[in-house]
Scaffold this motif. Structure first.
Motif, mmCIF file in Angstrom:
data_model
loop_
_atom_site.group_PDB
_atom_site.id
_atom_site.type_symbol
_atom_site.label_atom_id
_atom_site.label_comp_id
_atom_site.label_asym_id
_atom_site.label_seq_id
_atom_site.Cartn_x
_atom_site.Cartn_y
_atom_site.Cartn_z
ATOM 1 N N TYR A 143 -6.583 -18.122 8.002
ATOM 2 C CA TYR A 143 -7.027 -18.584 9.321
ATOM 3 C C TYR A 143 -7.537 -20.020 9.250
ATOM 4 C CZ TYR A 143 -9.348 -18.455 13.881
ATOM 5 O OH TYR A 143 -9.731 -18.716 15.173
ATOM 6 N N VAL A 144 -8.406 -20.291 8.276
ATOM 7 C CA VAL A 144 -8.974 -21.628 8.129
ATOM 8 C C VAL A 144 -7.875 -22.642 7.832
ATOM 9 C CG1 VAL A 144 -10.466 -23.073 6.692
ATOM 10 C CG2 VAL A 144 -11.253 -20.823 7.454
ATOM 11 N N ASP A 145 -6.944 -22.288 6.954
ATOM 12 C CA ASP A 145 -5.862 -23.213 6.606
ATOM 13 C C ASP A 145 -5.002 -23.558 7.808
ATOM 14 O OD1 ASP A 145 -6.581 -23.472 3.967
ATOM 15 O OD2 ASP A 145 -5.209 -21.923 3.234
ATOM 16 N N LEU A 146 -4.872 -22.631 8.729
ATOM 17 C CA LEU A 146 -4.061 -22.888 9.913
ATOM 18 C C LEU A 146 -4.831 -23.654 10.987
ATOM 19 C CD1 LEU A 146 -2.200 -19.482 10.396
ATOM 20 C CD2 LEU A 146 -1.113 -21.689 9.989
ATOM 21 N N PHE A 147 -5.972 -23.126 11.388
ATOM 22 C CA PHE A 147 -6.594 -23.571 12.622
ATOM 23 C C PHE A 147 -7.732 -24.574 12.457
ATOM 24 C CE2 PHE A 147 -4.994 -19.219 13.712
ATOM 25 C CZ PHE A 147 -3.981 -19.642 14.562
ATOM 26 N N ASP A 148 -8.226 -24.738 11.259
ATOM 27 C CA ASP A 148 -9.388 -25.608 11.077
ATOM 28 C C ASP A 148 -9.088 -26.877 10.302
ATOM 29 O OD1 ASP A 148 -10.796 -23.700 12.416
ATOM 30 O OD2 ASP A 148 -11.809 -22.869 10.657
ATOM 31 N N ARG A 149 -7.817 -27.209 10.104
ATOM 32 C CA ARG A 149 -7.488 -28.358 9.255
ATOM 33 C C ARG A 149 -6.585 -29.384 9.937
ATOM 34 N NH1 ARG A 149 -9.558 -27.251 4.355
ATOM 35 N NH2 ARG A 149 -9.566 -25.106 3.583
ATOM 36 N N GLY A 150 -6.395 -29.275 11.234
ATOM 37 C CA GLY A 150 -5.543 -30.261 11.878
ATOM 38 C C GLY A 150 -5.498 -30.082 13.381
#
Length: 211
Positions: free
Chosen positions: A62-69
């Protein structure tokens, strides 16, 4: 409508409580008459994925998808205004829409966070919900394409929302897969908003309330 609440939960940060609710969420999706069979099946595939394996792995995905760009941000106004002053003004307007409808924004999340928007829509009639989704369909399509390119099952939620808005879902065959690199993620944060000057979600509702 419970379907909006179910999709809000699916787009929220994974937790033990969310995983415990997955059977109920799956039941809501299965009996929905508002979605075609393909969209229901894809949502059930996401639910199955979220319920498998270690919770930490789900949190990391989840973090890799939605919190990094910015390209995958679930904060709708970020796609319209980036970090400009206009985003703050739009937040105030959206909070007013919520307040006038009697919707209590008790969460610490910002009002333009898509799961919050979906919680609000779950309390409204279907016509109003579809109108608000149609207002932001261009943003939903961009996020859907980005998720499809990353071969993420989370795309199923955005695709279903496009269908509910009366729009065509993104043609997956026309979206080439990509492999994310740190440079691309960093670039997402500095890119200009994708829809500068475009209508914001709920703008039609705001205009109607001013008449």
């Amino acid at each position: 409508m419970l379907l909006f609440r179910a999709m809000s939960a699916l787009l929220s940060y994974p937790s033990e409580d969310m995983r415990a609710a997955l059977p109920e969420i799956a039941g809501t999706v299965q009996v929905s008459s508002f979605l075609p069979a393909r969209e229901r099946r894809n949502l059930l595939d996401l639910i199955d994925e979220l319920g498998r394996g270690d919770l930490l792995a789900a949190e990391e995905r989840y973090v890799d998808l939605f919190d990094r760009g910015r390209a995958l941000s679930l904060h709708l106004f970020e796609h319209l205004h980036g970090d400009s002053r206009e985003r703050g003004e739009a937040m105030v307007d959206l909070k007013r829409v919520y307040a006038e409808a009697g919707f209590d924004l008790s969460t610490s999340e910002l009002p333009d966070y898509l799961p919050v928007v979906l919680e609000y829509l779950s309390c409204r009639d279907l016509g109003e919900a579809r109108e608000m989704l149609a207002d932001c369909a261009h943003i939903l399509a961009v996020v859907a394409r980005s998720l499809i390119a990353r071969q993420s099952r989370y795309a199923s939620v955005l695709q279903a929302l496009l269908v509910l808005a009366g729009e065509e879902p993104v043609d997956t065959a026309q979206v080439p897969p990509v492999r994310e690199h740190r440079e691309a993620l960093d670039r997402d944060w500095v890119e200009q908003p994708a829809f500068a000057g475009a209508a914001m979600p709920g703008e039609q509702a705001l205009k109607a309330s001013d008449r």
